[in-house]
Design a protein around this motif. Structure first.
Motif, PDB file in Angstrom:
ATOM      1  N   THR A 133       0.318  -1.186   0.578  1.00 62.47           N
ATOM      2  CA  THR A 133      -0.083   0.362   0.543  1.00 62.47           C
ATOM      3  C   THR A 133       0.812   1.340  -0.147  1.00 62.47           C
ATOM      4  O   THR A 133       0.978   2.038  -0.780  1.00 62.47           O
ATOM      5  N   CYS A 134       1.849   1.489   0.700  1.00 62.58           N
ATOM      6  CA  CYS A 134       3.010   2.747   0.922  1.00 62.58           C
ATOM      7  C   CYS A 134       3.334   2.556  -0.694  1.00 62.58           C
ATOM      8  O   CYS A 134       3.833   3.814  -0.913  1.00 62.58           O
ATOM      9  N   LEU A 135       4.413   1.838  -0.646  1.00 63.37           N
ATOM     10  CA  LEU A 135       5.515   2.023  -1.794  1.00 63.37           C
ATOM     11  C   LEU A 135       4.566   1.743  -3.573  1.00 63.37           C
ATOM     12  O   LEU A 135       5.005   2.667  -4.181  1.00 63.37           O
ATOM     13  N   GLY A 136       3.660   0.954  -3.051  1.00 63.09           N
ATOM     14  CA  GLY A 136       3.020   0.930  -4.512  1.00 63.09           C
ATOM     15  C   GLY A 136       2.364   2.729  -4.261  1.00 63.09           C
ATOM     16  O   GLY A 136       1.226   3.631  -6.109  1.00 63.09           O
ATOM     17  N   GLY A 137       1.395   2.921  -3.510  1.00 62.77           N
ATOM     18  CA  GLY A 137       0.342   4.167  -3.286  1.00 62.77           C
ATOM     19  C   GLY A 137       2.176   5.312  -3.730  1.00 62.77           C
ATOM     20  O   GLY A 137       1.552   6.139  -4.564  1.00 62.77           O
ATOM     21  N   ALA A 138       2.800   5.324  -3.399  1.00 59.36           N
ATOM     22  CA  ALA A 138       4.124   6.449  -3.693  1.00 59.36           C
ATOM     23  C   ALA A 138       4.458   6.076  -4.929  1.00 59.36           C
ATOM     24  O   ALA A 138       4.767   7.216  -5.174  1.00 59.36           O
ATOM     25  N   TRP A 139       5.108   5.419  -5.518  1.00 52.56           N
ATOM     26  CA  TRP A 139       5.038   5.102  -6.700  1.00 52.56           C
ATOM     27  C   TRP A 139       3.703   5.865  -7.936  1.00 52.56           C
ATOM     28  O   TRP A 139       3.810   6.352  -9.007  1.00 52.56           O
ATOM     29  N   SER A 140       2.646   4.670  -7.564  1.00 51.62           N
ATOM     30  CA  SER A 140       1.219   5.903  -8.092  1.00 51.62           C
ATOM     31  C   SER A 140       1.272   7.167  -8.130  1.00 51.62           C
ATOM     32  O   SER A 140       0.739   8.079  -9.360  1.00 51.62           O
ATOM     33  N   LEU A 141       1.674   8.074  -7.197  1.00 52.72           N
ATOM     34  CA  LEU A 141       2.182   9.438  -6.874  1.00 52.72           C
ATOM     35  C   LEU A 141       3.066  10.116  -7.433  1.00 52.72           C
ATOM     36  O   LEU A 141       2.990  11.020  -7.507  1.00 52.72           O
ATOM     37  N   GLY A 142       3.911   9.606  -8.204  1.00 56.24           N
ATOM     38  CA  GLY A 142       5.298   9.704  -8.620  1.00 56.24           C
ATOM     39  C   GLY A 142       6.104  10.349  -7.732  1.00 56.24           C
ATOM     40  O   GLY A 142       7.234  11.240  -8.356  1.00 56.24           O
ATOM     41  N   HIS A 203       4.403  14.212   8.597  1.00 58.59           N
ATOM     42  CA  HIS A 203       4.949  13.799   7.088  1.00 58.59           C
ATOM     43  C   HIS A 203       4.831  15.161   5.855  1.00 58.59           C
ATOM     44  O   HIS A 203       5.243  15.279   5.482  1.00 58.59           O
ATOM     45  N   LEU A 204       3.267  15.993   6.672  1.00 59.24           N
ATOM     46  CA  LEU A 204       3.271  17.288   5.895  1.00 59.24           C
ATOM     47  C   LEU A 204       4.099  18.235   5.067  1.00 59.24           C
ATOM     48  O   LEU A 204       4.268  18.585   4.461  1.00 59.24           O
ATOM     49  N   GLY A 205       5.425  18.239   5.443  1.00 60.16           N
ATOM     50  CA  GLY A 205       6.498  19.074   5.854  1.00 60.16           C
ATOM     51  C   GLY A 205       7.016  18.652   4.043  1.00 60.16           C
ATOM     52  O   GLY A 205       7.784  19.299   2.889  1.00 60.16           O
ATOM     53  N   GLY A 206       6.527  16.964   4.156  1.00 58.09           N
ATOM     54  CA  GLY A 206       7.116  17.026   2.088  1.00 58.09           C
ATOM     55  C   GLY A 206       5.816  16.058   1.314  1.00 58.09           C
ATOM     56  O   GLY A 206       5.772  16.082   0.369  1.00 58.09           O
ATOM     57  N   GLY A 207       4.769  17.736   1.887  1.00 59.99           N
ATOM     58  CA  GLY A 207       3.454  17.495   0.543  1.00 59.99           C
ATOM     59  C   GLY A 207       2.762  16.594   1.179  1.00 59.99           C
ATOM     60  O   GLY A 207       2.926  15.706   2.070  1.00 59.99           O
ATOM     61  N   TRP A 208       1.171  17.132   0.567  1.00 66.14           N
ATOM     62  CA  TRP A 208       0.248  16.624   1.254  1.00 66.14           C
ATOM     63  C   TRP A 208       0.444  14.887   0.414  1.00 66.14           C
ATOM     64  O   TRP A 208       0.109  13.938   0.915  1.00 66.14           O
ATOM     65  N   GLN A 209       1.151  14.604  -0.977  1.00 64.89           N
ATOM     66  CA  GLN A 209       0.928  13.175  -1.010  1.00 64.89           C
ATOM     67  C   GLN A 209       2.134  12.045  -0.282  1.00 64.89           C
ATOM     68  O   GLN A 209       1.393  10.747   0.137  1.00 64.89           O
ATOM     69  N   TRP A 210       2.885  13.120   0.621  1.00 64.16           N
ATOM     70  CA  TRP A 210       4.153  11.778   1.537  1.00 64.16           C
ATOM     71  C   TRP A 210       3.059  12.323   2.919  1.00 64.16           C
ATOM     72  O   TRP A 210       3.102  10.819   3.552  1.00 64.16           O
ATOM     73  N   ALA A 211       2.210  12.755   3.275  1.00 65.89           N
ATOM     74  CA  ALA A 211       1.075  12.972   3.781  1.00 65.89           C
ATOM     75  C   ALA A 211       0.704  11.667   4.189  1.00 65.89           C
ATOM     76  O   ALA A 211       0.567  11.152   5.129  1.00 65.89           O
ATOM     77  N   LEU A 212      -0.073  11.717   2.594  1.00 62.58           N
ATOM     78  CA  LEU A 212      -1.032  10.635   2.583  1.00 62.58           C
ATOM     79  C   LEU A 212      -0.753   9.608   2.928  1.00 62.58           C
ATOM     80  O   LEU A 212      -1.389   8.173   3.874  1.00 62.58           O
ATOM     81  N   VAL A 213       0.597   8.754   2.027  1.00 63.93           N
ATOM     82  CA  VAL A 213       1.075   7.895   1.861  1.00 63.93           C
ATOM     83  C   VAL A 213       1.806   7.874   3.971  1.00 63.93           C
ATOM     84  O   VAL A 213       1.335   6.289   4.355  1.00 63.93           O
ATOM     85  N   ALA A 214       2.249   8.863   4.453  1.00 58.30           N
ATOM     86  CA  ALA A 214       2.961   8.331   5.758  1.00 58.30           C
ATOM     87  C   ALA A 214       1.586   8.001   6.073  1.00 58.30           C
ATOM     88  O   ALA A 214       1.604   6.990   7.441  1.00 58.30           O
ATOM     89  N   GLY A 215       0.448   8.837   6.571  1.00 58.44           N
ATOM     90  CA  GLY A 215      -0.821   8.291   6.770  1.00 58.44           C
ATOM     91  C   GLY A 215      -1.529   6.995   7.139  1.00 58.44           C
ATOM     92  O   GLY A 215      -1.886   5.991   8.121  1.00 58.44           O
ATOM     93  N   LEU A 216      -1.030   6.254   5.629  1.00 58.29           N
ATOM     94  CA  LEU A 216      -1.463   5.021   5.130  1.00 58.29           C
ATOM     95  C   LEU A 216      -0.559   4.034   6.059  1.00 58.29           C
ATOM     96  O   LEU A 216      -1.144   3.126   6.431  1.00 58.29           O
ATOM     97  N   ALA A 217       0.347   4.604   5.721  1.00 57.91           N
ATOM     98  CA  ALA A 217       2.201   3.527   6.999  1.00 57.91           C
ATOM     99  C   ALA A 217       1.484   3.559   8.317  1.00 57.91           C
ATOM    100  O   ALA A 217       1.179   2.691   8.755  1.00 57.91           O
ATOM    101  N   GLY A 218       1.028   5.108   8.904  1.00 59.51           N
ATOM    102  CA  GLY A 218       0.829   4.579  10.562  1.00 59.51           C
ATOM    103  C   GLY A 218      -1.064   3.865  10.815  1.00 59.51           C
ATOM    104  O   GLY A 218      -0.696   3.029  11.617  1.00 59.51           O
ATOM    105  N   ILE A 219      -1.367   3.305   9.503  1.00 63.73           N
ATOM    106  CA  ILE A 219      -2.255   2.617   9.509  1.00 63.73           C
ATOM    107  C   ILE A 219      -2.001   1.100  10.175  1.00 63.73           C
ATOM    108  O   ILE A 219      -2.079   0.466  10.961  1.00 63.73           O
ATOM    109  N   GLY A 220      -1.142   0.839   9.429  1.00 68.48           N
ATOM    110  CA  GLY A 220      -0.485  -0.700   8.783  1.00 68.48           C
ATOM    111  C   GLY A 220       0.566  -0.709  10.300  1.00 68.48           C
ATOM    112  O   GLY A 220       0.614  -1.380  10.934  1.00 68.48           O
TER     113      GLY A 220
END
Length: 256
Positions: A133-142, A203-220
């Motif tokens: 989920t995390c790395l796939g999401g980061a990949w899909s977001l570029g 992780h919002l300092g890295g942009g909303w994309q990283w914040a989203l990925v980090a939030g998903l990681a946080g669930i895991g």
């Protein structure tokens, strides 16, 4: 309050930093404030405990953000480009952020004691799903691309990420926040989601994309903590960071 072994370890490490000039006198108020917060947090009276935790919360953010004076973190990797198209990476051996973990281990022993492995077999599903989920999401977001590597600085990165990043962050977000919210409200799922949301916002300092990925990681990581305890959460966090470092653009692609 603080266990003797943690006090001795903390004292030895920071005395060494003081001897080498990496810790200076302006850091003294931070240590005094953390000690006061620990004393308050372990008192019997409710208002004292609340005051101690509030003081710790006020100190945790600037410690994690390296805003407090007197800490001269040693820069050990500077502007290294690990793969084509990746942003340059800089890493320091931080003296300030680990104080968060030391404080939690000493002042909040329930972080370790409250969880034991309940359904450890679920980790065989949680870890790979979180990774995908995390790395796939980061990949899909570029944010990242495939970039297998093991640079000469890898072993230094590995030790730093395990001890000063993954362990400290899981002590704070899963042990203290998720565990504390569960103790306070008695609801596992809300505690897990609340801690994951805060982890994403951090992780919002890295942009909303990283914040989203980090939030998903946080669930895991929260699920790993629920079913496997703190050790499982740290292992999951570090494992995903390691796969990201060794297998993909690190820290991220320069153009997203």
């Amino acid at each position: 309050m603080f266990k003797h072994r943690w006090t001795l370890l903390l004292a030895a490490g920071y005395c060494l930093a003081l001897a080498y000039g990496k810790l200076t006198l302006p850091a003294l108020p931070t240590f005094i404030a953390l000690g006061g917060a620990a004393l308050l947090a372990t008192r019997i009276k409710r208002w004292q405990r609340i005051s101690g935790h509030l003081l710790f919360a006020l100190l945790a953010v600037p410690l994690a953000s390296h805003w407090l004076p007197g800490f001269h973190n040693a820069k050990v990797i500077e502007q290294a480009v690990f793969s084509a198209g990746a942003l340059p990476f800089t890493m320091s051996l931080n003296l300030d952020k680990p104080l968060i973990g030391f404080w939690l281990l000493g002042a909040c022993p329930w972080i370790i004691a409250q969880r034991s492995a309940k359904r450890a077999s679920l980790l065989l599903l949680i870890v790979p799903l979180t990774l995908a989920t995390c790395l796939g999401g980061a990949w899909s977001l570029g944010l990242i691309g495939w970039a297998a590597k093991w640079p000469e600085q890898a072993w230094l990165w590995l030790a730093n990420n395990l001890l000063l990043v993954s362990l400290t962050e899981e002590l704070l977000f899963r042990g203290y926040l998720q565990g504390g919210l569960q103790r306070l409200f008695g609801h596992d799922s809300l505690a897990l989601l609340g801690a994951a949301l805060l982890f994403g916002l951090a992780h919002l300092g890295g942009g909303w994309q990283w914040a989203l990925v980090a939030g998903l990681a946080g669930i895991g990581y929260g699920l790993a903590y629920r079913y496997g305890g703190l050790g499982a959460a740290v292992s999951c966090h570090f494992g995903i960071n390691l796969v990201h470092f060794a297998g993909f653009s690190y820290p991220m692609l320069a153009v997203t």
